[in-house]
Write an enzyme that holds these catalytic residues in place. Sequence first.
Site, PDB file in Angstrom:
ATOM      1  N   SER B  94       0.865  -1.181   0.000  1.00 43.51           N
ATOM      2  CA  SER B  94       0.000   0.000   0.000  1.00 43.51           C
ATOM      3  C   SER B  94       0.894   1.221   0.000  1.00 43.51           C
ATOM      4  O   SER B  94       1.866   1.278   0.768  1.00 43.51           O
ATOM      5  CB  SER B  94      -0.892   0.024   1.247  1.00 43.51           C
ATOM      6  OG  SER B  94      -2.005  -0.815   1.097  1.00 43.51           O
ATOM      7  N   GLU B 101      -1.028  19.113  -4.824  1.00 43.45           N
ATOM      8  CA  GLU B 101      -2.284  19.131  -5.593  1.00 43.45           C
ATOM      9  C   GLU B 101      -3.271  18.056  -5.136  1.00 43.45           C
ATOM     10  O   GLU B 101      -4.304  17.877  -5.751  1.00 43.45           O
ATOM     11  CB  GLU B 101      -1.988  18.935  -7.077  1.00 43.45           C
ATOM     12  CG  GLU B 101      -1.118  20.024  -7.693  1.00 43.45           C
ATOM     13  CD  GLU B 101       0.374  19.814  -7.443  1.00 43.45           C
ATOM     14  OE1 GLU B 101       0.726  18.798  -6.812  1.00 43.45           O
ATOM     15  OE2 GLU B 101       1.165  20.663  -7.865  1.00 43.45           O
ATOM     16  N   SER B 102      -3.001  17.294  -4.132  1.00 47.72           N
ATOM     17  CA  SER B 102      -3.864  16.303  -3.471  1.00 47.72           C
ATOM     18  C   SER B 102      -3.097  14.994  -3.221  1.00 47.72           C
ATOM     19  O   SER B 102      -2.225  14.983  -2.366  1.00 47.72           O
ATOM     20  CB  SER B 102      -5.203  16.069  -4.169  1.00 47.72           C
ATOM     21  OG  SER B 102      -6.033  17.224  -3.991  1.00 47.72           O
ATOM     22  N   HIS B 107      -2.871   0.340  -3.963  1.00 44.48           N
ATOM     23  CA  HIS B 107      -2.970  -0.880  -3.157  1.00 44.48           C
ATOM     24  C   HIS B 107      -2.890  -2.047  -4.124  1.00 44.48           C
ATOM     25  O   HIS B 107      -3.608  -2.061  -5.131  1.00 44.48           O
ATOM     26  CB  HIS B 107      -4.284  -0.917  -2.377  1.00 44.48           C
ATOM     27  CG  HIS B 107      -4.518   0.329  -1.585  1.00 44.48           C
ATOM     28  ND1 HIS B 107      -3.867   0.585  -0.405  1.00 44.48           N
ATOM     29  CD2 HIS B 107      -5.286   1.417  -1.838  1.00 44.48           C
ATOM     30  CE1 HIS B 107      -4.240   1.771   0.045  1.00 44.48           C
ATOM     31  NE2 HIS B 107      -5.109   2.295  -0.808  1.00 44.48           N
TER      32      HIS B 107
END
Lengths: 158, 158
Positions: B94, B101-102, B107
């Site tokens: 993971s 920008e986020s 996963h």
Amino acid sequence: MARLNLVAANPTKETKPKTPNVAVPPADGEPKDHFVNKNGLSYAGSHVIIDLWEASRLNERDHIEAALIDAVNAAGATLLHIHLHTFEEGGGISGVAVLAESHISVHTWPEKGFAAFDVFMCGDAEPRKAIGVFKKAFNPGRIVVGEHKRGMVDSIAR
Amino acid sequence: MARLNLVAANPTKETKPKTPNVAVPPADGEPKDHFVNKNGLSYAGSHVIIDLWEASRLNERDHIEAALIDAVNAAGATLLHIHLHTFEEGGGISGVAVLAESHISVHTWPEKGFAAFDVFMCGDAEPRKAIGVFKKAFNPGRIVVGEHKRGMVDSIAR
């Protein structure tokens, strides 16, 4: 992903939760990442997209971190790592929680009253239980929720 | 979110990229988080959901980390923090990359040949450019892509 032989949560000093109330269970050899089998469908997990509008406390890092941890607990998930980034000049918070069951993320725009969460969980966790946690924590005037089934391998209802 | 007065990327020792080829630009006071205005729509950003099937190298941590960083570069985004978790017994990886920008997350389920990415970017970044990076890195037999416009405030075409 997500065998239960977990390593302990390893938050950095910067991001260590003040209320570390998420337990990391001992290893027992059972995987937590099994594909979900429900109503004739097999899929990796549910990815719940949660947008809050007219929300409050979107620039409060500790409050947001506590809400993420509360959401992990509410969903019955297991926290492995958490990191929050505070943007300067009241520019909001970005946060991610890596879980044994996938992740929760948040990005906030306080000047818009807008917060974008996504809650992706596989196995037996219940990602939609995070919605009530965020509603209580941020008191939004409006919530928009969407859900994806990720990794669907049988989409034909039987 | 995402004022450009960034702090430097602060990866933990465990997750420090071997090829730190993502530059953190100097502060210049310009926000990077402006809502996108395109085709009469105003929205916070695009959230691209990418599922790979029959994919390879899904248990190779360094390879996955390099692919995440390549995707950040391809999209024209700015890396702030990256963390990957390796599950035991070949149970997959993971990973999350927090961006100005986020975020990007991944996963993997090597035993299923399945990898679930999401790429959420606001401002001028181009999240769909990550698709080609992941295609090259993991050689999937099949790719399923979806896209959400997050935080849409004007959905009426003009």
